[in-house]
Each structure stands twice: as structure tokens, then as C-alpha cells.
Design a protein around this motif. Structure first.
Motif, mmCIF file in Angstrom:
data_model
loop_
_atom_site.group_PDB
_atom_site.id
_atom_site.type_symbol
_atom_site.label_atom_id
_atom_site.label_comp_id
_atom_site.label_asym_id
_atom_site.label_seq_id
_atom_site.Cartn_x
_atom_site.Cartn_y
_atom_site.Cartn_z
ATOM 1 N N LEU A 28 0.843 -1.183 0.000
ATOM 2 C CA LEU A 28 0.000 0.000 0.000
ATOM 3 C C LEU A 28 0.886 1.244 0.000
ATOM 4 O O LEU A 28 1.836 1.340 0.788
ATOM 5 C CB LEU A 28 -0.891 -0.009 1.239
ATOM 6 C CG LEU A 28 -1.733 1.234 1.511
ATOM 7 C CD1 LEU A 28 -2.780 1.425 0.408
ATOM 8 C CD2 LEU A 28 -2.407 1.133 2.879
ATOM 9 N N VAL A 29 0.568 2.181 -0.884
ATOM 10 C CA VAL A 29 1.333 3.419 -0.979
ATOM 11 C C VAL A 29 0.369 4.565 -1.254
ATOM 12 O O VAL A 29 -0.690 4.365 -1.856
ATOM 13 C CB VAL A 29 2.408 3.308 -2.082
ATOM 14 C CG1 VAL A 29 1.781 3.115 -3.451
ATOM 15 C CG2 VAL A 29 3.344 4.508 -2.073
ATOM 16 N N GLN A 30 0.723 5.756 -0.816
ATOM 17 C CA GLN A 30 -0.121 6.910 -1.054
ATOM 18 C C GLN A 30 0.070 7.448 -2.465
ATOM 19 O O GLN A 30 1.143 7.289 -3.068
ATOM 20 C CB GLN A 30 0.194 8.009 -0.043
ATOM 21 C CG GLN A 30 -0.299 7.707 1.367
ATOM 22 C CD GLN A 30 -0.178 8.908 2.285
ATOM 23 O OE1 GLN A 30 0.655 9.781 2.075
ATOM 24 N NE2 GLN A 30 -1.024 8.943 3.318
ATOM 25 N N ALA A 31 -0.951 8.086 -2.959
ATOM 26 C CA ALA A 31 -0.866 8.710 -4.283
ATOM 27 C C ALA A 31 0.298 9.695 -4.310
ATOM 28 O O ALA A 31 0.522 10.430 -3.345
ATOM 29 C CB ALA A 31 -2.176 9.413 -4.619
ATOM 30 N N GLY A 32 1.019 9.673 -5.424
ATOM 31 C CA GLY A 32 2.202 10.512 -5.553
ATOM 32 C C GLY A 32 3.477 9.840 -5.102
ATOM 33 O O GLY A 32 4.578 10.345 -5.356
ATOM 34 N N GLY A 33 3.335 8.714 -4.452
ATOM 35 C CA GLY A 33 4.490 7.996 -3.945
ATOM 36 C C GLY A 33 5.148 7.123 -4.988
ATOM 37 O O GLY A 33 4.744 7.089 -6.162
ATOM 38 N N SER A 34 6.173 6.411 -4.544
ATOM 39 C CA SER A 34 6.948 5.547 -5.435
ATOM 40 C C SER A 34 7.031 4.143 -4.861
ATOM 41 O O SER A 34 6.916 3.943 -3.650
ATOM 42 C CB SER A 34 8.366 6.097 -5.632
ATOM 43 O OG SER A 34 8.346 7.364 -6.250
ATOM 44 N N LEU A 35 7.253 3.200 -5.759
ATOM 45 C CA LEU A 35 7.370 1.803 -5.366
ATOM 46 C C LEU A 35 8.227 1.097 -6.399
ATOM 47 O O LEU A 35 8.176 1.442 -7.590
ATOM 48 C CB LEU A 35 5.978 1.181 -5.329
ATOM 49 C CG LEU A 35 5.747 -0.080 -4.508
ATOM 50 C CD1 LEU A 35 6.098 0.154 -3.061
ATOM 51 C CD2 LEU A 35 4.275 -0.501 -4.633
ATOM 52 N N ARG A 36 9.016 0.130 -5.961
ATOM 53 C CA ARG A 36 9.804 -0.659 -6.905
ATOM 54 C C ARG A 36 9.466 -2.134 -6.737
ATOM 55 O O ARG A 36 9.611 -2.688 -5.646
ATOM 56 C CB ARG A 36 11.304 -0.443 -6.714
ATOM 57 C CG ARG A 36 12.117 -1.083 -7.828
ATOM 58 C CD ARG A 36 13.589 -0.772 -7.735
ATOM 59 N NE ARG A 36 14.276 -1.628 -6.781
ATOM 60 C CZ ARG A 36 15.591 -1.876 -6.825
ATOM 61 N NH1 ARG A 36 16.330 -1.327 -7.770
ATOM 62 N NH2 ARG A 36 16.148 -2.635 -5.902
ATOM 63 N N LEU A 37 9.035 -2.721 -7.818
ATOM 64 C CA LEU A 37 8.754 -4.152 -7.842
ATOM 65 C C LEU A 37 9.949 -4.901 -8.418
ATOM 66 O O LEU A 37 10.622 -4.403 -9.318
ATOM 67 C CB LEU A 37 7.510 -4.451 -8.683
ATOM 68 C CG LEU A 37 6.236 -3.688 -8.324
ATOM 69 C CD1 LEU A 37 5.086 -4.144 -9.225
ATOM 70 C CD2 LEU A 37 5.883 -3.858 -6.870
ATOM 71 N N SER A 38 10.159 -6.088 -7.895
ATOM 72 C CA SER A 38 11.238 -6.942 -8.390
ATOM 73 C C SER A 38 10.669 -8.222 -8.975
ATOM 74 O O SER A 38 9.614 -8.690 -8.545
ATOM 75 C CB SER A 38 12.202 -7.295 -7.259
ATOM 76 O OG SER A 38 12.788 -6.157 -6.701
ATOM 77 N N CYS A 39 11.395 -8.782 -9.911
ATOM 78 C CA CYS A 39 11.015 -10.067 -10.496
ATOM 79 C C CYS A 39 12.290 -10.870 -10.700
ATOM 80 O O CYS A 39 13.159 -10.478 -11.480
ATOM 81 C CB CYS A 39 10.294 -9.871 -11.822
ATOM 82 S SG CYS A 39 9.933 -11.421 -12.686
ATOM 83 N N ALA A 40 12.388 -11.976 -9.970
ATOM 84 C CA ALA A 40 13.554 -12.843 -10.074
ATOM 85 C C ALA A 40 13.217 -14.037 -10.946
ATOM 86 O O ALA A 40 12.228 -14.729 -10.702
ATOM 87 C CB ALA A 40 13.989 -13.309 -8.695
ATOM 88 N N ALA A 41 14.051 -14.275 -11.949
ATOM 89 C CA ALA A 41 13.845 -15.388 -12.875
ATOM 90 C C ALA A 41 14.837 -16.504 -12.594
ATOM 91 O O ALA A 41 15.990 -16.247 -12.249
ATOM 92 C CB ALA A 41 13.997 -14.914 -14.311
ATOM 93 N N SER A 42 14.367 -17.724 -12.738
ATOM 94 C CA SER A 42 15.244 -18.871 -12.576
ATOM 95 C C SER A 42 14.790 -19.969 -13.533
ATOM 96 O O SER A 42 13.719 -19.888 -14.116
ATOM 97 C CB SER A 42 15.227 -19.384 -11.136
ATOM 98 O OG SER A 42 13.927 -19.790 -10.763
ATOM 99 N N GLY A 43 15.627 -20.969 -13.698
ATOM 100 C CA GLY A 43 15.292 -22.041 -14.614
ATOM 101 C C GLY A 43 15.896 -21.790 -15.979
ATOM 102 O O GLY A 43 17.013 -21.310 -16.082
#
Length: 122
Positions: free
Chosen positions: A11-26
Motif C-alpha cells: 500500500l502506498v499513497q498517491a504521488g508515492g513511489s514503489l519498486r517491484l522486483s522479479c527474479a527469474a530462474s530455470g
């Protein structure tokens, strides 16, 4: 077989920032592009952006261009989605995907993560 694991949603407030990660394997040698999609309740899965796995070239949906940035660490098999200036309409489950080519269509990507919830409060 490629496995993808997303993380970073919250959950983040409007105007804020967020970083999503995606780790791949295989079988990552089979990946040509990594895509990010999102799906809000009652809506179809929507294209956010993709990155070419080797070249790093990116492409974004008009709704997020200039606010979101996709990057990757080729050696670590990790892709990030940096989201700035978040809006309530960005609220959705965000999915990482991998496939043999760049595309804006979900069906073009063969592998998917489990998704991570992003909620932007007004």
C-alpha cells in the motif's frame, strides 16, 4: 521451464513511489523479453511495459510512460519495475512475465509470476 517470483507490492499513497522486483530462474536462456502487466478487479490484464532481455530496450504503455521505468540485471536474472508518481488508478495486481519475443499482448508471454498487489490510496 522458467520460474518467476515478484515482490515489492504494498500500500502506498498517491504521488508515492514503489519498486517491484522479479527474479527469474530455470531456463532463462530461452527468455527474449520480460514484460510487466497488471490486472485490476473486474478488468482484463493490461500491458504495462517490456524490456528486451539482452539489449535492455524498453517500451511502455502510454498510461505509465514517463512515470514507470523497467530495468534489468542480466547477470542476476532480475527485472525491476520502478513506479513513480503513483495514482489510485495504478492499483492492481502486477505480474511479471517472460517470453520469446517483445509484445504488448499477454498471450505472447509463456511464463508468469504469481503477482504482487499494489494499492495506491488517494
Amino acid at each position: 521451464q522458467v520460474q518467476l517470483v515478484e515482490s515489492g507490492g504494498r500500500l502506498v499513497q498517491a504521488g508515492g513511489s514503489l519498486r517491484l522486483s522479479c527474479a527469474a530462474s530455470g531456463g532463462t536462456f530461452a527468455i527474449y523479453a520480460m514484460g510487466w502487466f497488471r490486472q485490476a478487479p473486474g478488468k482484463e490484464r493490461e500491458f504495462v511495459g517490456f524490456i528486451s532481455w539482452k539489449s535492455g530496450d524498453t517500451y511502455y504503455a502510454p498510461s505509465v510512460k514517463g512515470r514507470f521505468t523497467i530495468s534489468r540485471d542480466y547477470a542476476k536474472n532480475t527485472v525491476w519495475l520502478q513506479m513513480n508518481s503513483l495514482k489510485p488508478e495504478d492499483t492492481a495486481v502486477y505480474y511479471c512475465s517472460a517470453g520469446p519475443g517483445t509484445s504488448t499482448i499477454p498471450g505472447a508471454f509463456h511464463y508468469w509470476g504469481q503477482g504482487t498487489q499494489v494499492t495506491v490510496s488517494s
